[in-house]
Motif scaffolding. Structure first.
Motif, short mmCIF file in Angstrom:
data_model
loop_
_atom_site.label_atom_id
_atom_site.label_comp_id
_atom_site.label_asym_id
_atom_site.label_seq_id
_atom_site.Cartn_x
_atom_site.Cartn_y
_atom_site.Cartn_z
N GLY A 156 38.69 48.73 41.00
CA GLY A 156 39.31 48.23 42.05
C GLY A 156 39.41 46.72 42.15
N LEU A 157 40.18 46.11 42.87
CA LEU A 157 40.24 44.57 42.73
C LEU A 157 39.02 43.87 43.22
CD1 LEU A 157 43.95 43.88 44.12
CD2 LEU A 157 43.19 44.13 41.62
N LEU A 158 38.68 42.79 42.49
CA LEU A 158 37.52 42.00 42.94
C LEU A 158 37.82 40.65 42.61
CD1 LEU A 158 34.31 44.15 41.64
CD2 LEU A 158 35.02 43.52 43.82
N PRO A 159 37.17 39.49 43.52
CA PRO A 159 37.41 38.31 43.14
C PRO A 159 36.81 37.92 41.57
CG PRO A 159 35.74 38.38 44.66
CD PRO A 159 36.33 39.68 44.49
N GLU A 160 37.46 37.06 40.93
CA GLU A 160 36.79 36.36 39.75
C GLU A 160 35.66 35.51 39.84
OE1 GLU A 160 39.61 34.56 36.96
OE2 GLU A 160 41.07 36.48 37.28
N HIS A 161 35.67 35.04 41.23
CA HIS A 161 34.42 33.95 41.28
C HIS A 161 34.01 34.19 42.82
CE1 HIS A 161 35.94 31.80 37.74
NE2 HIS A 161 37.14 31.92 38.10
N PRO A 162 32.79 34.12 43.05
CA PRO A 162 31.62 34.12 42.10
C PRO A 162 31.50 35.52 41.22
CG PRO A 162 30.74 34.76 44.41
CD PRO A 162 32.04 34.35 44.55
N GLY A 163 30.93 35.58 40.15
CA GLY A 163 30.80 36.81 39.39
C GLY A 163 30.33 38.08 40.04
N PRO A 164 30.67 39.19 39.55
CA PRO A 164 30.13 40.40 40.45
C PRO A 164 28.55 40.70 40.12
CG PRO A 164 31.39 40.89 38.15
CD PRO A 164 31.45 39.43 38.31
N ARG A 165 28.24 41.77 40.66
CA ARG A 165 26.64 41.93 40.04
C ARG A 165 26.46 42.67 38.79
NH1 ARG A 165 24.91 47.64 43.05
NH2 ARG A 165 24.38 47.99 41.15
N ARG A 166 25.42 42.74 38.43
CA ARG A 166 25.24 43.46 37.03
C ARG A 166 25.70 44.86 37.19
NH1 ARG A 166 19.11 43.26 34.13
NH2 ARG A 166 19.82 43.86 32.23
N GLY A 167 26.09 45.20 35.89
CA GLY A 167 26.90 46.45 35.90
C GLY A 167 28.27 46.62 36.26
N VAL A 168 28.89 45.47 36.58
CA VAL A 168 30.36 45.31 36.76
C VAL A 168 30.69 44.05 36.26
CG1 VAL A 168 32.22 45.19 38.87
CG2 VAL A 168 30.10 46.24 39.13
N ARG A 169 32.06 44.29 35.45
CA ARG A 169 32.66 43.15 35.03
C ARG A 169 33.99 43.13 35.59
NH1 ARG A 169 34.69 44.65 28.70
NH2 ARG A 169 34.94 42.24 28.92
N VAL A 170 34.75 42.02 35.77
CA VAL A 170 36.20 41.63 36.24
C VAL A 170 36.96 41.01 35.24
CG1 VAL A 170 37.40 40.33 38.13
CG2 VAL A 170 34.96 40.95 38.68
N LEU A 171 37.88 42.04 34.91
CA LEU A 171 38.80 41.68 34.02
C LEU A 171 40.08 40.86 34.79
CD1 LEU A 171 39.35 45.41 32.49
CD2 LEU A 171 37.83 43.56 31.86
N PRO A 172 40.16 39.53 33.81
CA PRO A 172 41.13 38.87 34.56
C PRO A 172 42.41 39.31 34.43
CG PRO A 172 39.71 37.58 32.92
CD PRO A 172 39.38 39.00 32.87
N LEU A 173 43.39 39.08 35.32
CA LEU A 173 44.61 39.55 35.47
C LEU A 173 45.59 38.52 35.28
CD1 LEU A 173 44.22 42.40 38.30
CD2 LEU A 173 44.49 42.66 35.93
N ARG A 174 46.43 38.20 34.30
CA ARG A 174 47.56 37.31 34.02
C ARG A 174 48.81 38.03 33.75
NH1 ARG A 174 43.63 35.53 35.89
NH2 ARG A 174 41.98 34.01 34.97
N GLY A 175 49.88 37.16 34.01
CA GLY A 175 51.24 37.48 33.69
C GLY A 175 51.86 38.99 34.29
N PRO A 176 51.92 39.24 35.39
CA PRO A 176 51.51 38.28 36.78
C PRO A 176 50.07 38.47 36.91
CG PRO A 176 52.32 40.56 37.33
CD PRO A 176 52.44 40.49 35.71
#
Length: 300
Positions: free
Chosen positions: A243-263
């Motif tokens: 699901g969608l999560l804010p890039e900042h601040p970083g998520p908790r341990r065990g989760v990574r946030v993949l940047p979405l670009r273009g769009p």
């Protein structure tokens, strides 16, 4: 009733003479008589009675004159309170999402309390749809809401929406997942067969997910709904979806946030008021502080 006419009656009760009332108010005696006669017609009771060449108030006139003192004072207070140039005073009711209250509103409180002690803020945490409904019902004066640039919200002509700040959002996935290459469409396509997590109290992220998924050529399987971002992270760690999560601040341990670009996906915060209400001095003050504070922190 016409409150201006009450002034003639109150002055007559104080001075006892229509001529003296005319002198004080700068009108003719005939005007005083006409205004009091019109007031009597409005209230449906005689207000004066002749006594020789003069007049005196009837019992109804005396009672209305007593009320008139309070009424005219209240009208004067209301005019001063609503004067855009007056010293701000009053309670501003705010409904907004938690991040905006925490980031935009709470930092203003110490300085606001020191510089304008007669302005009081009361806050309630609500998602945008709820906050806008409260604004439409006049249950709050200010709504702090958000939308995503991929799925902008139509606010309509009855409200004024002022931009505050924006923040990049990405796709929250389990930390062990491989890093997919490519733009946002490629990232979404990589997770086409996963379950998706969206907000339980607002459709903004659901709409943004649907737009990107459509560009990637699939319909997302919306399996879980959660209002709390920490719960979204828990669901992701448990392998129940992405699901969608804010890039900042970083998520908790065990989760990574993949940047979405273009769009990309950017959350945009807005301060929304009923059109015309922004001139009310306390609300105008809070709006000015909010936009000034946001201007000092652009880009996120």
């Amino acid at each position: 009733m016409e409150t201006r006419r009450l002034e003639f009656l109150v002055e007559l009760a104080r001075l006892g003479s229509m001529r003296e009332v005319a002198d004080v108010l700068g009108v003719t005696t005939s005007t005083v008589s006409q205004q009091i006669a019109a007031l009597a017609q409005e209230v449906g009771a005689p207000l004066v009675e002749p006594v020789g060449r003069r007049v005196r108030l009837t019992p109804a006139g005396r009672r209305l004159a007593d009320h008139g003192i309070t009424i005219l004072a209240a009208v004067d207070v209301a005019r001063r309170d609503l004067d855009p140039g007056a010293e701000p005073a009053g309670t501003v009711r705010v409904a907004g999402f938690a991040t905006a209250i925490r980031r935009s509103l709470l930092p203003l409180l110490p300085d606001l309390a020191a510089s304008h002690p007669h302005v009081r803020l009361v806050c309630a945490e609500h998602e945008p749809t709820e906050a806008l409904a409260l604004l439409a019902d006049d249950a709050v004066d200010l709504a702090l809401v958000y939308e995503y640039d991929l799925a902008p919200r139509p606010f309509g002509r009855r409200v004024q929406a002022t931009p505050l700040w924006s923040a990049p959002w990405g796709l929250g996935v389990p930390a062990a997942d491989a890093d997919p290459a490519g733009d946002a469409v490629a990232v979404f396509r990589r997770y086409a067969d996963r379950d998706w997590i969206v907000n339980s109290r607002n459709t903004a992220d659901e709409d943004a997910v649907a737009v990107l998924a459509a560009l990637a050529g699939f319909t997302p399987r919306l399996s879980h709904r959660a209002d709390s971002l920490s719960l979204v992270e828990d669901l992701i760690v448990s392998g129940l979806g992405v699901g969608l999560l804010p890039e900042h601040p970083g998520p908790r341990r065990g989760v990574r946030v993949l940047p979405l670009r273009g769009p990309g996906v950017r959350l945009r915060a807005r301060a929304v008021v009923a059109r015309g209400r922004e001139r009310w001095a306390p609300l105008a003050l809070v709006l000015a502080r909010l936009t000034g504070s946001s201007a000092a922190r652009p880009g996120r």
